[in-house]
Design an enzyme around this catalytic site. Structure first.
Site, PDB file in Angstrom:
ATOM      1  N   GLY A 142       0.814  -1.213   0.000  1.00 14.22           N
ATOM      2  CA  GLY A 142       0.000   0.000   0.000  1.00 14.22           C
ATOM      3  C   GLY A 142       0.845   1.259   0.000  1.00 14.22           C
ATOM      4  CD  GLN A 143      -0.697   7.272   0.393  1.00 14.86           C
ATOM      5  OE1 GLN A 143      -1.693   6.986   1.040  1.00 14.86           O
ATOM      6  NE2 GLN A 143      -0.441   8.505  -0.004  1.00 14.86           N
ATOM      7  CE1 TYR A 158      -8.852   3.259   7.675  1.00 23.46           C
ATOM      8  CE2 TYR A 158      -9.109   5.642   7.820  1.00 23.46           C
ATOM      9  CZ  TYR A 158      -8.303   4.521   7.802  1.00 23.46           C
ATOM     10  OH  TYR A 158      -6.945   4.662   7.899  1.00 23.46           O
TER      11      TYR A 158
END
Length: 320
Positions: A14-15, A144
């Site tokens: 991921g980032q 989230y």
């Protein structure tokens, strides 16, 4: 510093993961850092040790930990804010089950140290938006944010009940040129650079004066490794630390980019992410992090714009 650490990064593609992998390899050596994710990415540094791993599969996780004698885990696997809203049940399942898997291995002393990131998404529309305190009202309005708030409580519980050495940061929006954004509400602050270079036009999904906390990825990686290197007794908060660098709006970053690209234009077409952004802080008080383990950011908005345009230009201009 102990160079004998064996580190597993979950969600390494991921980032954050791709850049954290490289940073930890520099400190501990390539052979002492194992990257894992549901599938491999060519964004990982060449020569990286990689294991395919579903973060919800505790048996597979335990096999990898034993295979590599892992004693430190960075759990980055998660479904981010905007993406999670499209699939809330899976987001909750992934975000929570993966955390329990790691915390329970910490409880059993199979893992000695855990890093798990939280987010400004833990806050909500009733939270003070200006200079948001470390300890405040937290009523998140996204799946989230709900999962991250619950995760903070569980991290704190496992530390208090079982002495699990778990550490966490509430990341603001993160900006990087090295990897693609992962589906977050603050991702406009990455997309805007790509479009400024490619098309000189950008359609922003937030309103022009929506101020949010942001941070350059280099600072985020520095904060993460600094927290993990801090002495056990210095880490006084075991839910998650507020973390801050700068705050800006789409209009402010547009105007800064326009200084470099005078014919750059922008339009504002707010979508469902506008409501999410409005529920988050505009500025963050992170004095606890600064006092407990000497956190301090390096990059200002002008620095970020300079570096993003410089680093992206070489890659993107080749395509047009």
């Amino acid at each position: 510093m102990n160079r004998k650490e064996k580190i597993l990064i979950m969600g390494a593609c991921g980032q954050i993961g791709t850049e954290l992998t490289a940073a930890l390899q520099l400190t501990y050596g390539v052979n002492n850092v194992i990257a894992s994710d549901i599938k491999h990415s060519d964004k990982l540094p060449e020569g990286t040790l990689f294991e395919t791993l579903d973060a919800m599969d505790v048996k597979q996780l335990l096999t990898i930990i034993k295979k590599h004698s892992v004693n430190q885990v960075y759990l980055l696997a998660a479904l981010l804010s905007a993406t999670a809203e499209k699939n809330p049940e899976f987001a909750w399942k992934l975000n929570m089950e993966s955390l329990f898997n790691v915390l329970n291995l910490g409880k059993e002393k199979i893992i000695q140290k855990i890093y798990w990131p939280s987010s400004i998404a833990v806050f909500g529309p009733t939270t003070p938006r200006v200079n948001t305190p470390q300890f405040t009202i937290m009523e998140p309005s996204t799946v989230y944010g709900i999962s991250k708030q619950a995760g903070e409580r569980w991290c704190e519980y496992y530390f208090n009940k079982f002495n699990v050495d778990v550490r966490s940061l509430r990341y603001p929006g993160l900006i990087s040129w090295k990897s693609e954004p992962g589906g977050g509400t603050t991702d406009y602050a990455i997309h805007i650079f790509h479009e400024a270079i490619k098309t000189k036009r950008y359609n922003c999904f937030l309103e022009e004066n929506t101020t949010l906390p942001m941070m350059y990825m280099d600072d985020a990686i520095k904060a993460t490794t600094q927290l993990m290197d801090a002495p056990f007794e210095s880490v006084r908060i075991r839910s998650s630390y507020n973390l801050s660098a700068i705050s800006f709006s789409p209009k402010e970053i547009f105007e800064e980019i326009k200084k470099h690209i005078p014919d750059f234009s922008i339009s504002y077409l707010p979508d469902f992410r506008q409501k999410i952004a409005e529920s988050w802080p505009a500025t963050i008080d992170d004095n606890c992090a600064r006092n407990d383990w000497d956190w301090n950011h390096s990059y200002k908005l002008t620095d970020i714009v300079d570096e993003m345009l410089k680093m992206l230009s070489n890659d993107l201009k080749k395509l047009f």
